[in-house]
Design a protein around this motif. Sequence first.
Motif, PDB file in Angstrom:
ATOM      1  N   THR A  35       0.845  -1.195   0.000  1.00 51.26           N
ATOM      2  CA  THR A  35       0.000   0.000   0.000  1.00 51.26           C
ATOM      3  C   THR A  35       0.875   1.237   0.000  1.00 51.26           C
ATOM      4  OG1 THR A  35      -1.734  -1.170   1.202  1.00 51.26           O
ATOM      5  CG2 THR A  35      -1.826   1.227   1.258  1.00 51.26           C
ATOM      6  N   ASN A 100      -5.193   2.694 -15.478  1.00 53.17           N
ATOM      7  CA  ASN A 100      -4.974   3.062 -14.077  1.00 53.17           C
ATOM      8  C   ASN A 100      -4.451   4.477 -13.876  1.00 53.17           C
ATOM      9  OD1 ASN A 100      -5.717   0.558 -12.696  1.00 53.17           O
ATOM     10  ND2 ASN A 100      -4.030  -0.305 -13.880  1.00 53.17           N
ATOM     11  N   LEU A 103      -5.420   6.668 -11.007  1.00 49.98           N
ATOM     12  CA  LEU A 103      -4.984   6.335  -9.649  1.00 49.98           C
ATOM     13  C   LEU A 103      -3.676   7.018  -9.260  1.00 49.98           C
ATOM     14  CD1 LEU A 103      -5.874   2.538  -9.593  1.00 49.98           C
ATOM     15  CD2 LEU A 103      -7.191   4.451  -8.679  1.00 49.98           C
ATOM     16  N   LYS A 106      -2.966   8.792  -5.768  1.00 54.69           N
ATOM     17  CA  LYS A 106      -3.930   8.258  -4.805  1.00 54.69           C
ATOM     18  C   LYS A 106      -3.303   7.122  -4.009  1.00 54.69           C
ATOM     19  CE  LYS A 106      -8.076   9.773  -6.880  1.00 54.69           C
ATOM     20  NZ  LYS A 106      -8.396   9.831  -8.248  1.00 54.69           N
ATOM     21  N   VAL A 108      -3.235   3.538  -2.913  1.00 57.04           N
ATOM     22  CA  VAL A 108      -3.691   2.297  -3.533  1.00 57.04           C
ATOM     23  C   VAL A 108      -3.039   1.099  -2.850  1.00 57.04           C
ATOM     24  CG1 VAL A 108      -4.119   3.315  -5.813  1.00 57.04           C
ATOM     25  CG2 VAL A 108      -1.876   2.400  -5.284  1.00 57.04           C
ATOM     26  N   PHE A 133      -3.959  -3.198  -9.396  1.00 60.70           N
ATOM     27  CA  PHE A 133      -4.355  -2.097  -8.517  1.00 60.70           C
ATOM     28  C   PHE A 133      -5.726  -2.287  -7.886  1.00 60.70           C
ATOM     29  CE2 PHE A 133      -1.275  -0.390 -11.297  1.00 60.70           C
ATOM     30  CZ  PHE A 133      -0.756   0.742 -10.725  1.00 60.70           C
ATOM     31  N   GLU A 134      -5.869  -1.704  -6.675  1.00 62.80           N
ATOM     32  CA  GLU A 134      -7.184  -1.402  -6.127  1.00 62.80           C
ATOM     33  C   GLU A 134      -7.023  -0.193  -5.216  1.00 62.80           C
ATOM     34  OE1 GLU A 134      -8.301  -4.132  -2.432  1.00 62.80           O
ATOM     35  OE2 GLU A 134      -7.713  -5.343  -4.145  1.00 62.80           O
ATOM     36  N   VAL A 135      -8.066   0.623  -5.163  1.00 61.56           N
ATOM     37  CA  VAL A 135      -7.999   1.824  -4.338  1.00 61.56           C
ATOM     38  C   VAL A 135      -7.987   1.400  -2.884  1.00 61.56           C
ATOM     39  CG1 VAL A 135      -9.154   3.970  -3.718  1.00 61.56           C
ATOM     40  CG2 VAL A 135      -9.166   3.189  -6.085  1.00 61.56           C
TER      41      VAL A 135
END
Length: 138
Positions: A35, A100, A103, A106, A108, A133-135
């Motif tokens: 992260t 992406n 993002l 941000k 992530v 990726f994921e937020v």
Amino acid sequence: MLKEIWKSIFCFIIVLSGFSASATCLKEGDKVSLTGVVSEELYYGPPGWGEDKINDEKLYEWILHLKQPLTCVIDADTDNQNWNQDVQLIMHDSNEYKVNKNLLGKSVTIDGVIFLAETGYHMTPVLLDDARFEVASK
């Protein structure tokens, strides 16, 4: 007698902590989730790798600035004091960069595989291969 018992317990704890520290080391090929904040950074490539910034190739690489620094990666180049702060992201499908792009900047969470730097095109000692990726939740 009590003093000897305490010494033995203390030595046992030290030995156990050494085992747990080495057990938590990452190695090339490990699947991880990291992260941090992702950004696109400019680096200079051939022919001078930064010696001649006007004529050197401009390389824009995606870097994850880690929320928690890496503590141990087996065989990683740890000569630089900040070796564990950032990881370069490698995506095999160039379309993933476009998908992406929103993002960037941000927080992530990125799943991927630990990969160690091998060439001048690897900008951090540790890279994250096959990045997905994921937020991140705040």
